[in-house]
Design a protein around this motif. Structure first.
Motif, PDB file in Angstrom:
ATOM      1  N   PHE A 109     -14.623  -5.562   7.549  1.00  0.00           N
ATOM      2  CA  PHE A 109     -13.300  -5.451   6.940  1.00  0.00           C
ATOM      3  C   PHE A 109     -12.581  -4.267   7.570  1.00  0.00           C
ATOM      4  CE2 PHE A 109     -15.819  -2.466   4.574  1.00  0.00           C
ATOM      5  CZ  PHE A 109     -14.953  -1.459   4.183  1.00  0.00           C
ATOM      6  N   ALA A 110     -11.313  -4.122   7.260  1.00  0.00           N
ATOM      7  CA  ALA A 110     -10.541  -2.961   7.712  1.00  0.00           C
ATOM      8  C   ALA A 110      -9.986  -2.247   6.485  1.00  0.00           C
ATOM      9  CB  ALA A 110      -9.414  -3.397   8.652  1.00  0.00           C
ATOM     10  N   ALA A 111      -9.535  -1.016   6.658  1.00  0.00           N
ATOM     11  CA  ALA A 111      -9.106  -0.246   5.494  1.00  0.00           C
ATOM     12  C   ALA A 111      -7.928   0.672   5.803  1.00  0.00           C
ATOM     13  CB  ALA A 111     -10.267   0.594   4.967  1.00  0.00           C
ATOM     14  N   TYR A 112      -6.978   0.682   4.871  1.00  0.00           N
ATOM     15  CA  TYR A 112      -5.921   1.685   4.850  1.00  0.00           C
ATOM     16  C   TYR A 112      -6.321   2.748   3.827  1.00  0.00           C
ATOM     17  CZ  TYR A 112      -2.901  -1.605   7.356  1.00  0.00           C
ATOM     18  OH  TYR A 112      -2.368  -2.459   8.287  1.00  0.00           O
ATOM     19  N   TYR A 113      -5.812   3.965   4.002  1.00  0.00           N
ATOM     20  CA  TYR A 113      -6.256   5.034   3.093  1.00  0.00           C
ATOM     21  C   TYR A 113      -5.258   6.180   3.048  1.00  0.00           C
ATOM     22  CZ  TYR A 113      -7.332   7.536   7.364  1.00  0.00           C
ATOM     23  OH  TYR A 113      -7.219   8.146   8.589  1.00  0.00           O
ATOM     24  N   VAL A 114      -5.374   6.959   1.974  1.00  0.00           N
ATOM     25  CA  VAL A 114      -4.722   8.261   1.852  1.00  0.00           C
ATOM     26  C   VAL A 114      -5.790   9.206   1.323  1.00  0.00           C
ATOM     27  CG1 VAL A 114      -2.932   9.635   0.742  1.00  0.00           C
ATOM     28  CG2 VAL A 114      -2.474   7.245   1.330  1.00  0.00           C
ATOM     29  N   GLY A 115      -5.984  10.338   1.976  1.00  0.00           N
ATOM     30  CA  GLY A 115      -6.987  11.306   1.532  1.00  0.00           C
ATOM     31  C   GLY A 115      -6.372  12.656   1.253  1.00  0.00           C
ATOM     32  N   TRP A 116      -6.793  13.309   0.157  1.00  0.00           N
ATOM     33  CA  TRP A 116      -6.228  14.611  -0.175  1.00  0.00           C
ATOM     34  C   TRP A 116      -7.278  15.531  -0.788  1.00  0.00           C
ATOM     35  CZ3 TRP A 116      -5.472  10.208  -3.050  1.00  0.00           C
ATOM     36  CH2 TRP A 116      -5.635  10.260  -4.431  1.00  0.00           C
ATOM     37  N   ASN A 117      -6.980  16.832  -0.779  1.00  0.00           N
ATOM     38  CA  ASN A 117      -7.896  17.839  -1.308  1.00  0.00           C
ATOM     39  C   ASN A 117      -7.497  18.246  -2.729  1.00  0.00           C
ATOM     40  OD1 ASN A 117      -5.752  19.684  -1.112  1.00  0.00           O
ATOM     41  ND2 ASN A 117      -6.440  20.519   0.847  1.00  0.00           N
ATOM     42  N   PRO A 118      -8.268  19.117  -3.380  1.00  0.00           N
ATOM     43  CA  PRO A 118      -7.968  19.487  -4.768  1.00  0.00           C
ATOM     44  C   PRO A 118      -6.576  20.083  -4.992  1.00  0.00           C
ATOM     45  CG  PRO A 118     -10.205  20.121  -4.233  1.00  0.00           C
ATOM     46  CD  PRO A 118      -9.574  19.682  -2.952  1.00  0.00           C
ATOM     47  N   PHE A 169       0.795  -1.231   0.000  1.00  0.00           N
ATOM     48  CA  PHE A 169       0.000   0.000   0.000  1.00  0.00           C
ATOM     49  C   PHE A 169       0.830   1.286   0.000  1.00  0.00           C
ATOM     50  CE2 PHE A 169      -2.644   3.304   2.084  1.00  0.00           C
ATOM     51  CZ  PHE A 169      -3.639   3.363   1.118  1.00  0.00           C
ATOM     52  N   ALA A 170       1.952   1.314   0.689  1.00  0.00           N
ATOM     53  CA  ALA A 170       2.712   2.562   0.852  1.00  0.00           C
ATOM     54  C   ALA A 170       3.060   3.268  -0.462  1.00  0.00           C
ATOM     55  CB  ALA A 170       3.985   2.294   1.651  1.00  0.00           C
ATOM     56  N   PRO A 171       3.396   2.548  -1.547  1.00  0.00           N
ATOM     57  CA  PRO A 171       3.732   3.242  -2.797  1.00  0.00           C
ATOM     58  C   PRO A 171       2.615   4.126  -3.350  1.00  0.00           C
ATOM     59  CG  PRO A 171       4.499   0.979  -2.885  1.00  0.00           C
ATOM     60  CD  PRO A 171       3.653   1.090  -1.669  1.00  0.00           C
ATOM     61  N   TYR A 172       1.371   3.878  -2.931  1.00  0.00           N
ATOM     62  CA  TYR A 172       0.260   4.654  -3.471  1.00  0.00           C
ATOM     63  C   TYR A 172       0.195   6.063  -2.908  1.00  0.00           C
ATOM     64  CZ  TYR A 172      -1.329   0.484  -5.792  1.00  0.00           C
ATOM     65  OH  TYR A 172      -1.391  -0.609  -6.616  1.00  0.00           O
ATOM     66  N   ALA A 173       1.050   6.379  -1.958  1.00  0.00           N
ATOM     67  CA  ALA A 173       1.155   7.757  -1.490  1.00  0.00           C
ATOM     68  C   ALA A 173       1.630   8.664  -2.621  1.00  0.00           C
ATOM     69  CB  ALA A 173       2.114   7.841  -0.308  1.00  0.00           C
ATOM     70  N   ASP A 174       2.339   8.082  -3.597  1.00  0.00           N
ATOM     71  CA  ASP A 174       2.842   8.870  -4.733  1.00  0.00           C
ATOM     72  C   ASP A 174       1.757   9.169  -5.761  1.00  0.00           C
ATOM     73  OD1 ASP A 174       5.368   8.798  -3.585  1.00  0.00           O
ATOM     74  OD2 ASP A 174       5.926   6.947  -4.623  1.00  0.00           O
ATOM     75  N   ASN A 175       0.564   8.605  -5.598  1.00  0.00           N
ATOM     76  CA  ASN A 175      -0.537   8.859  -6.532  1.00  0.00           C
ATOM     77  C   ASN A 175      -1.254  10.171  -6.258  1.00  0.00           C
ATOM     78  OD1 ASN A 175       0.090   6.142  -7.142  1.00  0.00           O
ATOM     79  ND2 ASN A 175      -2.007   5.758  -7.811  1.00  0.00           N
ATOM     80  N   LYS A 224      -3.064  18.388  -1.255  1.00  0.00           N
ATOM     81  CA  LYS A 224      -2.618  18.354   0.144  1.00  0.00           C
ATOM     82  C   LYS A 224      -3.232  17.141   0.850  1.00  0.00           C
ATOM     83  CE  LYS A 224      -0.921  19.645   4.114  1.00  0.00           C
ATOM     84  NZ  LYS A 224      -1.399  20.881   4.773  1.00  0.00           N
ATOM     85  N   VAL A 225      -2.369  16.255   1.342  1.00  0.00           N
ATOM     86  CA  VAL A 225      -2.848  15.098   2.100  1.00  0.00           C
ATOM     87  C   VAL A 225      -3.281  15.575   3.485  1.00  0.00           C
ATOM     88  CG1 VAL A 225      -2.207  12.897   3.162  1.00  0.00           C
ATOM     89  CG2 VAL A 225      -1.373  13.474   0.867  1.00  0.00           C
ATOM     90  N   PHE A 226      -4.552  15.357   3.818  1.00  0.00           N
ATOM     91  CA  PHE A 226      -5.051  15.781   5.125  1.00  0.00           C
ATOM     92  C   PHE A 226      -5.089  14.628   6.126  1.00  0.00           C
ATOM     93  CE2 PHE A 226      -8.678  14.950   2.328  1.00  0.00           C
ATOM     94  CZ  PHE A 226      -9.347  13.951   3.032  1.00  0.00           C
ATOM     95  N   ASP A 227      -5.027  13.408   5.649  1.00  0.00           N
ATOM     96  CA  ASP A 227      -4.991  12.260   6.548  1.00  0.00           C
ATOM     97  C   ASP A 227      -4.503  11.036   5.783  1.00  0.00           C
ATOM     98  OD1 ASP A 227      -5.184  10.901   8.893  1.00  0.00           O
ATOM     99  OD2 ASP A 227      -7.366  10.876   9.004  1.00  0.00           O
ATOM    100  N   SER A 228      -3.818  10.137   6.498  1.00  0.00           N
ATOM    101  CA  SER A 228      -3.235   8.989   5.817  1.00  0.00           C
ATOM    102  C   SER A 228      -2.934   7.877   6.810  1.00  0.00           C
ATOM    103  CB  SER A 228      -1.943   9.411   5.104  1.00  0.00           C
ATOM    104  OG  SER A 228      -1.288   8.279   4.545  1.00  0.00           O
TER     105      SER A 228
END
Length: 227
Positions: free
Chosen positions: A113-122, A76-82, A125-129
């Motif tokens: 189920f459980a979930a990992y995530y990365v969230g960002w705004n327009p 999952f960690a590589p998807y921070a670059d998306n 800017k990543v606001f939570d991860s």
């Protein structure tokens, strides 16, 4: 003028009643003090036991998070670059894009189920991860803390998550684009999510881990709070 025998008996009776009343008051005060001391001791014991259980709970949560991180970090960690900027005006409805099709159970409203995530705004800017700031490990996934152990329909998540994760499979990774009315709407959420802001998330659904029961606050502590 000398007091009569009757008056002397009356005075003696008053003195006896006064002494008895004084002794009784002291007895009540002593008893109340002893009861208060006993209650305080019980509350302290309950607090100490609660603190011990809370520490044990946190240790179990940390151990589970570390174990899951070892299992899923590399995936999952590589998807921070998306994370990239996007045009907020173009987000008019909820859309999903499956980056990886999972091989597990299809997620419905009741699937645990459980979930990992990365969230960002327009602005990108990543606001939570779920990914640590140095990208070396994953934090604990969303699970019982948002009631995902009871499924999406019961989870304390924004509408965009509840709708956007349905239909993906456990083990899958999906990008979800959420219009503001299914995110935080006119209220917004802090500096990074102003009012009427659409959001993007990359989420990974994983199998539900064991539920670690959080210790409840003892009744003795509740009683102490209400006094």
């Amino acid at each position: 003028m000398a007091t009569t025998k009757t008056q002397r008996w009356g005075i003696l009776a008053i003195l006896i009643v006064t002494v008895i009343g004084t002794v009784g008051s002291f007895a009540v005060m002593i008893l109340a003090s002893e009861n208060q001391a006993n209650d305080s001791a019980k509350q302290q014991q309950a607090y100490d036991e609660y603190q011990k259980r809370s520490q044990e709970y946190q240790q179990k949560v940390t151990a589970q998070a570390d174990e899951l991180s070892v299992q899923y970090h590399e995936t999952f960690a590589p998807y921070a670059d998306n994370v990239i900027e996007f045009d907020s005006a173009s987000v008019t409805s909820l859309t999903t894009n499956d980056i990886v099709i999972g091989e597990g159970e299809e997620i419905s409203g009741s699937t645990p189920f459980a979930a990992y995530y990365v969230g960002w705004n327009p602005k990108g800017k990543v606001f939570d991860s779920s990914i640590d700031t140095d990208k070396s490990k994953l934090k604990a996934p969303l699970f019982a803390n948002v009631s995902l152990d009871k499924g999406l329909d019961n989870a304390t998540l924004i509408t965009g998550w509840k709708e956007g994760m349905k239909g993906m499979r456990v083990g899958g990774i999906r990008e979800i684009t959420i219009p503001s009315d299914k995110a935080y709407g006119e209220q917004g959420q802090g500096d990074d999510i102003p009012p009427n802001t659409p959001l993007k998330f990359i989420v990974m659904a994983i199998s539900a881990p064991a539920v670690i029961e959080q210790p409840s606050i003892p009744a003795e502590l509740y009683q102490g709070m209400t006094r």
